[in-house]
Design an enzyme around this catalytic site. Structure first.
Site, PDB file in Angstrom:
ATOM      1  N   GLY A   1     -16.688  28.721  45.518  1.00  0.00           N
ATOM      2  CA  GLY A   1     -17.105  28.897  44.221  1.00  0.00           C
ATOM      3  C   GLY A   1     -16.230  29.002  43.695  1.00  0.00           C
TER       4      GLY A   1
ATOM      5  CG  PHE B   1      11.524   4.783  52.726  1.00  0.00           C
ATOM      6  CD1 PHE B   1      12.494   3.841  52.686  1.00  0.00           C
ATOM      7  CD2 PHE B   1      10.142   4.241  51.997  1.00  0.00           C
ATOM      8  CE1 PHE B   1      11.871   2.910  53.574  1.00  0.00           C
ATOM      9  CE2 PHE B   1       9.879   2.978  51.857  1.00  0.00           C
ATOM     10  CZ  PHE B   1      10.333   1.950  52.583  1.00  0.00           C
TER      11      PHE B   1
ATOM     12  CB  THR C   1       8.833   3.821  44.517  1.00  0.00           C
ATOM     13  OG1 THR C   1       8.422   4.321  45.372  1.00  0.00           O
ATOM     14  CG2 THR C   1       8.799   4.029  43.182  1.00  0.00           C
TER      15      THR C   1
ATOM     16  CD  GLN D   1     -31.656  21.821  55.578  1.00  0.00           C
ATOM     17  OE1 GLN D   1     -32.699  21.704  54.665  1.00  0.00           O
ATOM     18  NE2 GLN D   1     -32.258  21.937  56.456  1.00  0.00           N
TER      19      GLN D   1
ATOM     20  NE  ARG E   1       0.452   1.677  53.778  1.00  0.00           N
ATOM     21  CZ  ARG E   1       1.164   0.042  54.070  1.00  0.00           C
ATOM     22  NH1 ARG E   1       0.824   0.064  55.539  1.00  0.00           N
ATOM     23  NH2 ARG E   1       1.759   0.095  53.382  1.00  0.00           N
TER      24      ARG E   1
ATOM     25  CD  GLU F   1       4.476   7.331  53.811  1.00  0.00           C
ATOM     26  OE1 GLU F   1       4.825   8.069  53.888  1.00  0.00           O
ATOM     27  OE2 GLU F   1       3.806   6.019  54.648  1.00  0.00           O
ATOM     28  N   GLY F   2       1.724   3.654  49.341  1.00  0.00           N
ATOM     29  CA  GLY F   2       0.339   2.587  48.788  1.00  0.00           C
ATOM     30  C   GLY F   2      -0.659   3.254  48.637  1.00  0.00           C
ATOM     31  CB  THR F   3      -2.830   2.595  45.421  1.00  0.00           C
ATOM     32  OG1 THR F   3      -2.625   1.554  45.807  1.00  0.00           O
ATOM     33  CG2 THR F   3      -1.302   3.593  44.443  1.00  0.00           C
TER      34      THR F   3
ATOM     35  CG  ASP G   1       2.454  -2.474  59.063  1.00  0.00           C
ATOM     36  OD1 ASP G   1       1.447  -2.949  58.097  1.00  0.00           O
ATOM     37  OD2 ASP G   1       2.541  -3.691  59.571  1.00  0.00           O
TER      38      ASP G   1
END
Lengths: 259, 382
Positions: free
Chosen positions: B339, B122, B125, B278, B242, B363-365, B239
């Protein structure tokens, strides 16, 4: 080329346990899978079919639930699945199994090539493939790592050896057992799975394949399991790491006191 | 949790999982290290019919919808977001043809897409058109029976690897966004070439490249939909695509949890497995909550989209923001649980953390997604 692939349903060895009472494999709650070597045999059969035409039939001997691995074989590109299943087959060793499979192959008839995995990961005997070839009086090669030239009446293969490989040519029909190096099995396809879900799996009994009672199951099995046990853990071990040079010097250092 | 998937949807999950476990996981570290495109894995996906999911049955596909593609992408992302992005980008690239293409274009491209023998990309941009897509400068001028395209597309996923490109270009620059149209450009078209290949922080196995069109001449019938409707098709495409990016977040988050929990169970410090503390256990619990919530919103949005609603932008943007912000947080947490080991390349979680970042950007921020959601709220409460 019409190819038969022998497939065994085995317990997944990632999760193997022995029943301490009976010394047999604890199968309850253990997931069953297609014997990994057989997946490679199936992939080879499907690749040969894609290249040379023909059909692939998957054959399994086992309880009714072994149908699952035959459906998986269909999803991977096999055309037919045949299950030979009968209470009378229970307890078969490799001698009785090869007899039973041979009866089934003769009943189905007309195969140019039979492919088996090198061995099953539960029994690990590697005897059924060669045993089946002997029963059917077919030429065979074990541990095939590559199929090469295929003609109408012969096949050339590479047999894996400790020090390289042999190149051999066999007349067809023949039987081959394959090692894992032969190919990378495909993941069953979506369309294959949908087809497999609807497919009819042919089921044959001892009577259907004309197997005689005294040669099948426990009655036809000269092998007796005297004892099965987990080997005791080995003594202390040291694992070396680093480059080969580093590992060698670590080893020499460890051996020094004894020299 | 049970999401009441159909048997066919279960099969998609199993198939994609098979690809992930047998093909992607054994190769992902090397592909990442070498910046190498996963050609053979995409071929395996093709053999497994994954590329056919989104293609209608009349063109050799399985006729699946948004949820089906979401399920596949989630499983693939458990293996590697780079590989999964390459697959997702092909789907994105063919959406304009699926949504607005002529029968002729569908017949020309969809059978190859379904078979997985050709991949798509696609091209929207550009260097000056990112979040503001209306700033594109690529032009298309009709000359007799041919369109002549000029311009450079930037950061195009699958650039150089795909054979079929959906390119957005201005056919009437004076009209701005309303003067844009989409064209299919094929690998090998005269005047079409590839430029710089990017060296990225994450998703390194995916190909990200410039597309250069210099007097690129293509037949008139490669126009997708009507002239001037390009941006409408772009918005519809994004649409439906996404939720797929959101699904990559869910799969990635799950992969991180799948590494963190077993590690916490076996890692002993202060004479106890660290999962018994925990402080660690709560991190894992929060990860699990976030992942499940994201999965639920992504599946819900995909089902909403598959019901063919009038407006899908808000649901689509909401699931993208939630699941990808989650993936970033959860992968950072996984590194924390592991870690020092988590920071090392011997463990896969550092790669997961690097891969997660792009999900909040492409694909759009996620800021643009919040704009979309906010604009919809503004309309709803008018």
């Amino acid at each position: 080329m019409d190819i038969l692939v022998c497939i065994k349903q085995v317990p997944d060895t990632k999760d193997i346990r022995l029943d301490p009472e009976t010394n047999t494999l604890a199968r309850e709650g253990v997931e069953s899978i297609m014997n990994p070597f057989d997946r490679h045999a199936l992939e080879e059969a499907v690749s040969l079919k894609e290249e040379h035409g023909g059909t692939v039939t998957a054959l399994s001997m086992g309880p009714p639930q072994a149908e699952t691995v035959l459906r998986e074989a269909l999803a991977c590109g096999a055309d037919n699945g045949v299950l030979i299943s009968d209470r009378a087959f229970a307890g078969a060793d490799t001698w009785a199994t090869s007899y039973t499979l041979a009866r089934a192959v003769e009943t189905l008839g007309g195969f140019d090539l039979i492919l088996c995995g090198k061995q099953a990961i539960d029994g690990d005997t590697a005897q059924v493939g060669p045993g089946l070839a002997c029963r059917l009086d077919l030429p065979y090669v074990t541990c095939v790592q590559k199929t090469r030239e295929v003609t109408a009446d012969s096949i050339q293969v590479e047999r894996m050896m400790d020090d390289g490989y042999d190149i051999l040519r066999l007349p067809l029909p023949a039987l081959l057992t394959v090692v894992k190096d032969i190919n990378e099995p495909r993941v069953p396809s979506l369309k294959g799975k949908m087809k497999a879900k609807k497919a009819k799996i042919e089921a044959l009994t001892a009577a259907d394949i004309g197997a005689e009672k005294q040669f099948i199951g426990l009655a036809g099995s000269p092998t007796q399991v005297v004892n099965v046990f987990s080997p005791p853990p080995r003594g202390n071990r040291t694992m070396f790491s680093g480059t080969i040079e580093e590992q060698v010097s670590q080893l020499v250092e460890q051996l020094q006191p004894y020299l | 949790m049970d999401y009441f998937l159909t048997e066919e949807q279960q099969m998609i999950v199993e198939t994609a999982r098979g690809i992930t476990e047998e093909k992607i996981i054994p190769q992902r570290a090397e592909l990442d290290e070498k910046n190498e495109f996963p050609t053979s894995i995409l071929q395996d996906m093709a053999k497994a019919d994954l590329f056919s999911i989104i293609v209608p049955e009349e063109f050799g596909g399985l006729g699946g919808g948004c949820l089906e593609i979401v399920l596949a992408l989630e499983e693939l992302a458990r293996g590697c977001v780079g590989v999964a992005t390459s697959f997702a980008a092909s789907t994105l690239g063919i959406f304009p043809v699926l949504i607005a293409g002529s029968e002729e274009l569908k017949e020309r491209y969809l059978p190859d897409i379904a078979a997985g023998t050709k991949w798509a990309a696609f091209g929207l941009t550009e260097s000056n058109a990112g979040s503001d897509a209306s700033g594109i400068q690529t032009t298309a001028v009709l000359d007799g029976d041919e369109w002549v395209l000029n311009g450079t597309k930037q950061w195009i996923t699958n650039g150089g690897e795909a054979k079929i490109y959906s390119i957005v270009a201005l056919t009437d620059p004076s009209k701005g966004a309303r003067g844009a149209s989409i064209f299919v450009v094929e690998d090998g078209d005269p005047g079409f070439s590839y430029g710089k290949k990017e060296n990225k922080m994450g998703i390194r196995s995916s190909a990200t490249r410039e597309l250069i069109m210099k007097d690129c001449r293509i037949p008139k019938n490669r126009l997708v939909g009507r002239r001037g409707t390009g941006f409408i098709t772009v918005m519809k495409t994004l649409d439906v695509s996404r939720p797929g990016i959101a699904a990559l977040g869910v799969g990635l988050g799950q992969a991180a949890l799948d590494e963190a929990v077993p590690y916490a169970k076996q890692r002993v410090q202060f004479s106890r497995p660290i999962i018994s503390f925990q402080a660690v256990l709560h991190i894992l619990a929060d990860m699990a909550i976030q992942i499940e919530a994201a999965r639920a919103i992504v599946y819900a949005a995909a089902r909403h989209i598959d019901s063919n609603p009038k407006n899908m932008s808000k649901a689509s943007s909401m699931c993208k923001v939630f699941a990808t912000d989650m993936a970033m947080k959860v992968t950072v947490d996984a590194v924390q649980v592991l870690g020092g080991y988590g920071y090392m390349k011997e463990y896969p979680v550092e790669k997961m953390m690097r891969d997660a970042k792009i999900l909040q950007i492409y694909e759009g921020t996620n800021q643009i997604q919040r704009n979309v959601i906010g604009q919809e709220l503004n309309k709803e409460y008018a």
